[in-house]
Structures are given as C-alpha cells and as structure tokens.
Design a protein around this motif. Sequence first.
Motif, short mmCIF file in Angstrom:
data_model
loop_
_atom_site.label_atom_id
_atom_site.label_comp_id
_atom_site.label_asym_id
_atom_site.label_seq_id
_atom_site.Cartn_x
_atom_site.Cartn_y
_atom_site.Cartn_z
N ASP A 1 64.48 47.55 80.36
CA ASP A 1 65.71 48.50 80.98
C ASP A 1 65.46 49.70 79.89
N ALA A 2 64.94 50.70 80.37
CA ALA A 2 64.84 51.75 79.54
C ALA A 2 66.09 52.40 78.89
N GLY A 3 67.31 52.36 80.03
CA GLY A 3 68.56 52.86 79.35
C GLY A 3 69.01 51.75 78.13
N ALA A 4 68.75 50.73 78.34
CA ALA A 4 69.24 49.65 77.11
C ALA A 4 68.20 49.50 76.06
N ALA A 5 67.12 50.18 76.11
CA ALA A 5 65.90 50.13 75.23
C ALA A 5 65.23 48.85 75.10
N ASN A 6 65.47 48.10 76.29
CA ASN A 6 64.69 46.63 76.48
C ASN A 6 63.36 46.96 77.05
N LEU A 7 62.18 47.01 76.20
CA LEU A 7 60.92 47.37 76.57
C LEU A 7 60.29 46.22 77.60
N SER A 8 59.25 46.81 78.42
CA SER A 8 58.50 45.89 79.26
C SER A 8 57.75 44.89 78.52
N ARG A 9 57.46 43.79 78.96
CA ARG A 9 56.64 42.78 78.56
C ARG A 9 55.92 41.85 79.59
N PHE A 10 54.83 41.03 79.13
CA PHE A 10 54.61 40.36 80.33
C PHE A 10 54.44 38.78 79.16
N GLN A 11 54.07 37.78 80.12
CA GLN A 11 53.92 36.40 79.55
C GLN A 11 52.52 36.02 80.51
N LEU A 12 51.50 35.27 79.79
CA LEU A 12 50.53 34.53 80.45
C LEU A 12 51.02 33.11 80.52
N LEU A 13 50.59 32.67 81.73
CA LEU A 13 51.10 31.14 81.74
C LEU A 13 49.97 30.51 82.62
N THR A 14 49.86 29.03 82.36
CA THR A 14 48.98 28.10 83.34
C THR A 14 49.68 27.19 83.41
N ASP A 15 49.37 26.25 84.46
CA ASP A 15 50.00 24.90 84.68
C ASP A 15 49.87 24.17 83.50
N GLU A 16 48.97 24.02 82.71
CA GLU A 16 48.90 23.65 81.64
C GLU A 16 49.98 23.99 80.60
N SER A 17 50.08 25.11 80.46
CA SER A 17 51.11 25.61 79.69
C SER A 17 52.48 25.09 80.04
N LEU A 18 52.78 25.36 81.28
CA LEU A 18 54.19 24.78 81.65
C LEU A 18 54.40 23.47 81.54
N THR A 19 53.01 22.52 81.65
CA THR A 19 53.44 21.13 81.39
C THR A 19 53.67 20.76 79.86
N ALA A 20 53.31 21.78 79.01
CA ALA A 20 53.46 21.66 77.74
C ALA A 20 54.66 22.30 77.29
N GLY A 21 55.45 22.97 78.21
CA GLY A 21 56.82 23.44 77.70
C GLY A 21 56.95 25.00 77.57
N GLY A 22 55.96 25.76 77.97
CA GLY A 22 55.95 27.16 77.68
C GLY A 22 54.84 27.96 78.37
N VAL A 23 54.82 28.97 77.71
CA VAL A 23 53.44 29.82 78.13
C VAL A 23 52.57 30.17 77.10
N VAL A 24 51.36 30.62 77.57
CA VAL A 24 50.16 30.56 76.86
C VAL A 24 50.40 31.80 75.68
N ALA A 25 51.00 32.65 75.91
CA ALA A 25 51.10 33.98 75.17
C ALA A 25 51.88 35.12 75.54
N GLY A 26 52.50 36.01 74.90
CA GLY A 26 53.41 37.13 75.85
C GLY A 26 53.09 38.39 74.82
N GLN A 27 53.59 39.34 75.22
CA GLN A 27 53.32 40.65 74.71
C GLN A 27 54.17 41.84 74.93
N THR A 28 54.85 42.26 74.20
CA THR A 28 55.76 43.60 74.41
C THR A 28 55.18 44.54 74.53
N LEU A 29 55.60 45.66 75.50
CA LEU A 29 54.97 46.77 75.62
C LEU A 29 55.60 48.12 74.73
#
Length: 439
Positions: A151-179
Amino acid sequence: MKSFKISNLHVSSLLAATLLLAACNNDTGSTTLPGGDDHDHDHEHTGRLVFTEANGSNSRVYVYDLTERASIADFALTYPATAVHASPEARYALLVQRDNDQVALLDSGISRHEDHVHTNDPAMLGFILTGVRPTHYRINGEQAALFYDGDAGAANLSRFQLLTDESLTAGGVVAGQTLDTAHHGIAEPLGELVLASHSPANGDPADGITVYELHGDHFHDEGSLATACPGLHGGASNGAFSAFGCEDGVLLAELHGDHFHEAKVTVSERIALVLGRPDLPRFAAFAYPGYNLYAIDPETATAEEIDWRDGATDGDGDPVEAIQYGLDPHGEHLLILDNTGHLHVLDTTDWQRETRLHLLDSVPPSGGTSPVLAFSGAGDLAFITDPAERAIRVLDLETLGLLDEAIELDFAPVGLAWTGLAESDHDHDHDDEDHDHEH
C-alpha cells in the motif's frame, strides 16, 4: 463438526460414472474411500475440490471429495476469501483474503507416501501467511510465489514469498523478500531464482524485472533485466522461457548459465495476461482491454493474433470479451469463458477453436462474484463455477462435452481449486494465472 450448509449437494450419475471410469483406467488399486477412516491407504484418488462461501464473519470453506462424490468437510473463515489457489503439488489450498491482508491454508488430506496415497480428513493449518494485499500467485514446477501489492499510501512496500508443499508441511514458506516500492506486481519462481516486478516509485505501475537469487532463508538482489516492460502485468514460464505482459508487447527472458537472454515481442496492444505450460512451446497472451489473443513464439520472438471469437458477439453486437481463461495441465486446450456465458475451447497445436458451448445462463455484472476455472490433475475434467446458479459445472476434456448436471450448492461459490495427486507429474499450474482483473 458443524452441519453442512450445502443442501442437495450432488453430482449427476454421469459425473459419477466419469469419475469412476477415470479411476478404473489405472489398475493400481481401489478408489473407494471407507467413510470416517482418518488414515486410509489408497492407491488412486480423483481429488478434492476446495471452494468458499463469502458471508462476512460467517464465511466458510468447503471440501468436496470427487471420489466419494460428497462434501466431506467445511470450516469457518475469519474473513471471506477473495480467491482460492492450490499449492504447487496440490496438497494444500491457499485461501486468499486480500482485503484483510492474509492467506489461510487448508490441508486437503491427500498426500503421497512412497508407493501409496494417504487420504486423511481435511484440516486447516495452524498458521496463516500475512502481508498487505496478497494478489498475484504463480506456480512453476514444485514452487510457487505469492506477491503482495503493498500500500503506497501507508508506506507498506510490496513483497513476495516463495513456498513449496514441503515448506507448508513444515509450517511456513521457503523465504520472502521485501521490494523497494509498493506496486501491483508479480513474482515468477525459477528454481534458485525469482523474477519479480519493480516500479520507479511508490504506487507507480511496474515497468521491469529484478532477479533475486535464493540463499537459504533469504534472497540476494542480482540486478535487473535490461529490457524495459512498461505497464508490466501478468507472466508465465514454459520451462525454457519466462514471459511478461507489457504495454508494448511481451518481455521474454531465457536463462543461460549465470545470465539471461532477453527479447521484446512487439504487439500493438497492451498485454495484461500470459499463460504457459512446460509442454507448450508457445505462450497465450491476452490484450487488455478487448481481450484479443496472441500466440507468442519465444524461439522466434514473434506474435500471431488468434481469432478465438470466430465472429461471436454480445447482445449489443460487440465482440465478446474473455472473463475467465485457462490452459489444461498438459497445455492441449485453452479454455476461454466469454461475457455471454459461452465457453470457447481451442486446440493449442494450431490455436483453432474445437467447440463453443453455452455454459452459463447468467454472467454476474462487473464487481459481482466472478466465475472461476480449475482443472483436475487426475483426469480430463475442467470445473467452472456458476455463481448465478449456485453451482459448479463440469466439462469432459476428452469429449469436450458438459456433463448433464452440476454440483449444486446453496450459495455462490467464490474461488475454486482442485487438490490431489496429478497422474504423472507435478508441473500443473492449476490456476494458470491469479484471477486478477486489476489491469
């Protein structure tokens, strides 16, 4: 468990027979699930559909078992879902609650263990994914990337998360990145790399691609592709190439060792949606507005306009427009649902229309609940929601005919995903694209 809200939920005898035949085509074991068995071992299973009901604080998610031909579970949702996606290997369903900045997760209960299938009861996972405005979702092989617009107006930057079935089974994502900025964008997973959109300033449209390399639980910025892509929207990969829609055509990127070969396919319209499959050498690219279709050949960096309408017009005599679209798991058929409720099926070998079917009697107006499309990974079936009639229609991709009756509901379904085990491989991008119409 709460009693089901779905009344008279059924599948016609023809659908039942089709699903049974699909299971019988594989001689590895029985397909009948004993009722109430929490840990059934079953060699083949035709999968489960996951869809939601949007009703404020009373919203729910439902799981419909295609082998049992019955609804087997439903769960309360804190917020209504705006979209439903399958995880890369289709065990889980991601319930996107975009307006509330989170993604709930559901385990379909179907998983492979060595040489057999486990069919357990569905269950909600004990964690959620959070971020501002989760929107674009892309699968490539056994990875998926979820892009948050911010949200540009609230200074919340874009980001992405990489995930796999294995990461979800383990309780999360592989990694994330803020842009660096907040923008309406996309992230395309490519093994150890993610190609993510960038924009020149907060709130500005995306205009190019930055390459991120995975290092354990985080990413390194490896620089940007040199080719600009103004108004970047939509993307896909087909194994060798990745393609992104631009105001002036399509940006192509092909990985060669430690660098990319880039090319721009010039199109006189803005490309806002790209579909691809590993088995399909060309991409399908839709222009916006108007939804003209182009077949993009990445080897020659050329575009061919495809007449998918074949003269079809709406009630005012204007050319019909696409409201939903998808490639089947093997890239053999391109399905396009138009704004008159007709489904166009194209053969991707020559991009000729194989059939045009009357599917929906009523198409919701803009802003209403949109129809969505999902494909089975365990048989030649496509599923299309019919919000106006509160149903899910079923198309046989072998005969290209609709089954006589639909799965009938007591509400207009929001989102749809097939979960289960694919017949041969896991390279099935169930959603093709993210059902996002914010062009």
